[in-house]
Design an enzyme around this catalytic site. Structure first.
Site, PDB file in Angstrom:
ATOM      1  N   SER A  65       0.801  -1.238   0.000  1.00  0.00           N
ATOM      2  CA  SER A  65       0.000   0.000   0.000  1.00  0.00           C
ATOM      3  C   SER A  65       0.829   1.281   0.000  1.00  0.00           C
ATOM      4  CB  SER A  65      -0.939   0.019   1.208  1.00  0.00           C
ATOM      5  OG  SER A  65      -2.014  -0.840   0.986  1.00  0.00           O
ATOM      6  N   LYS A  68       0.533   3.360  -3.031  1.00  0.00           N
ATOM      7  CA  LYS A  68      -0.648   4.199  -3.304  1.00  0.00           C
ATOM      8  C   LYS A  68      -0.313   5.694  -3.265  1.00  0.00           C
ATOM      9  CE  LYS A  68      -3.713   0.708  -1.265  1.00  0.00           C
ATOM     10  NZ  LYS A  68      -4.418   0.322  -0.018  1.00  0.00           N
ATOM     11  N   TYR A 193      -2.378  -3.306 -10.753  1.00  0.00           N
ATOM     12  CA  TYR A 193      -2.388  -2.994  -9.311  1.00  0.00           C
ATOM     13  C   TYR A 193      -1.524  -3.978  -8.520  1.00  0.00           C
ATOM     14  CZ  TYR A 193      -4.167  -2.513  -4.533  1.00  0.00           C
ATOM     15  OH  TYR A 193      -4.257  -2.363  -3.167  1.00  0.00           O
ATOM     16  N   TYR A 244      -4.518   3.989   7.830  1.00  0.00           N
ATOM     17  CA  TYR A 244      -5.914   3.488   7.852  1.00  0.00           C
ATOM     18  C   TYR A 244      -6.633   3.880   9.126  1.00  0.00           C
ATOM     19  CZ  TYR A 244      -3.914   1.098   3.966  1.00  0.00           C
ATOM     20  OH  TYR A 244      -3.259   0.839   2.802  1.00  0.00           O
ATOM     21  N   VAL A 262       1.256  -3.781   3.759  1.00  0.00           N
ATOM     22  CA  VAL A 262       1.168  -5.066   4.467  1.00  0.00           C
ATOM     23  C   VAL A 262       2.420  -5.931   4.356  1.00  0.00           C
ATOM     24  CG1 VAL A 262      -1.308  -5.469   4.669  1.00  0.00           C
ATOM     25  CG2 VAL A 262      -0.121  -6.142   2.589  1.00  0.00           C
TER      26      VAL A 262
HETATM   27  O1  DON Z   1      -4.387  -4.718  -2.041  1.00  0.00           O
HETATM   28  C1  DON Z   1      -3.893  -5.278  -1.065  1.00  0.00           C
HETATM   29  O2  DON Z   1      -4.592  -5.854  -0.242  1.00  0.00           O
HETATM   30  C2  DON Z   1      -2.393  -5.218  -0.890  1.00  0.00           C
HETATM   31  N1  DON Z   1      -1.727  -5.330  -2.147  1.00  0.00           N
HETATM   32  C3  DON Z   1      -1.996  -3.930  -0.239  1.00  0.00           C
HETATM   33  C4  DON Z   1      -2.702  -3.681   1.074  1.00  0.00           C
HETATM   34  C5  DON Z   1      -1.851  -2.982   2.061  1.00  0.00           C
HETATM   35  O3  DON Z   1      -0.658  -2.906   1.950  1.00  0.00           O
HETATM   36  C6  DON Z   1      -2.539  -2.448   3.264  1.00  0.00           C
HETATM   37  N2  DON Z   1      -1.573  -1.823   4.163  1.00  0.00           N
HETATM   38  N3  DON Z   1      -1.268  -1.866   5.248  1.00  0.00           N
END
Ligand code: DON
Length: 308
Positions: A65, A68, A193, A244, A262
């Site tokens: 994330s 983003k 993505y 978040y 993540v």
């Molecule tokens: O889209 C997803 O679920 C992962 N590629 C990225 C989510 C993420 O990193 C949330 N962060 N803490």
């Protein structure tokens, strides 16, 4: 003096590393489950030629994330605020990063902000390119300029692993397509993505990217990589939505614009001072690095880094 700073940083890393025991690595993207939960690495860049590092700093990890923030800056540069904010809002959600619930409660059904998955999918749909590979190459070129490292690429295994298991993100994307927030092929968007999230780098690279945001869009050589206004806007989203549904507590305890992923990474930008790159894969239940948040808390207290 430098030695004292290094010693302080090493001590803070040793202290923060204890937090990792509370957390677990992400497993919903199967390839991420291989990470070592005990790792903690931090890199701090103040615009001088070298980063100040401590811990397992050679480790490569994926942006997840944290990407983003970068796609948001690129989409804003290419499309302008009017187009981007027609597709995503500017408000924190108080919900988990992959939540679908508030989409249906909004009219029009646009995602509340670009840091949650739904909002990031909408932003990624704006990145230039006919194919997912074209879009990836275009984004990588921007990341090379931000970091000064032309070798950054993506981890195919992590991208494939997420692509094969991204049912919730597909559901979000189909919902957004039905409501005319995104157009075109959903599978192409998910392919791009998942590659975007799998872009792989080190803490030094992340610290240098953070430095450009901190330094009002200029890299350490003074080159303008993004306009001041976009660096300002992106840092504001990092404060309000970057961690978040932990963003409020993080602002109180740390007060540094930051974005988690993540994989366990955190991208930090202390305005007009520092870029920070962190990797610590043991996560809390909200998807943020336990040890990563702790090291930022210790650094903020020690060096008075809170923007508030
Ligand atoms: O889209 C997803 O679920 C992962 N590629 C990225 C989510 C993420 O990193 C949330 N962060 N803490």
């Amino acid at each position: 003096m430098l030695c004292q700073k290094q010693q302080d940083l090493d001590e803070m890393v040793a202290e923060a590393k204890k937090e990792a025991k509370k957390g677990e690595v992400a497993t919903y993207i199967p390839a991420l489950a291989k990470a070592d939960p005990n790792i903690l690495a931090v890199s701090i860049f103040d615009g001088a030629s070298h980063c100040f590092v401590s811990g397992d700093s050679e480790h490569l990890f994926t942006l997840q994330s944290a990407s983003k923030v970068i796609t948001l800056a690129l989409a804003l540069m290419d499309c302008g605020e009017a187009v981007v904010f027609e597709k995503v809002g500017m408000e924190p959600t108080g919900d988990p990063f992959n939540s679908i619930s508030k989409l249906e409660a909004q009219f029009p059904s646009k995602p509340l902000n670009p840091m949650i998955n739904a909002g990031a999918l909408a932003v990624s749909s704006l990145i230039k390119g006919e194919t997912a590979q074209d879009k990836l190459q275009y984004l990588l070129h921007f990341i090379h300029r931000l970091s000064g490292n032309k070798h950054i690429t993506y981890n195919k295994e992590v991208a494939r692993s997420e692509y094969e298991t991204a049912d919730l993100n597909r559901a979000l994307a189909y919902f957004l397509k039905q409501h005319h927030i995104i157009e075109g092929d959903v599978n192409l968007l998910i392919e791009f993505y998942t590659m975007q999230c799998a872009i792989e780098l080190t803490c030094d690279d992340l610290a240098k990217i953070g430095f450009v945001l901190a330094n009002e869009g200029r890299n350490h050589e003074g080159e303008v990589i993004m306009p001041y206004e976009i660096a300002r806007l992106v840092k504001t989203f990092m404060v309000t939505c970057g961690m978040y549904n932990a963003s409020g507590e993080f602002a109180i305890k740390v007060g540094i614009p930051a974005k988690s992923g993540v994989s366990g990474c955190i991208l930090g930008a202390v305005p007009n001072r520092l870029g920070i790159g962190i990797y610590g894969p043991a996560l809390d239940e909200k998807g943020n690095s336990y040890a990563g948040m702790k090291i930022l808390e210790l650094l903020a207290a020690h060096y008075h880094l809170s923007i508030f």
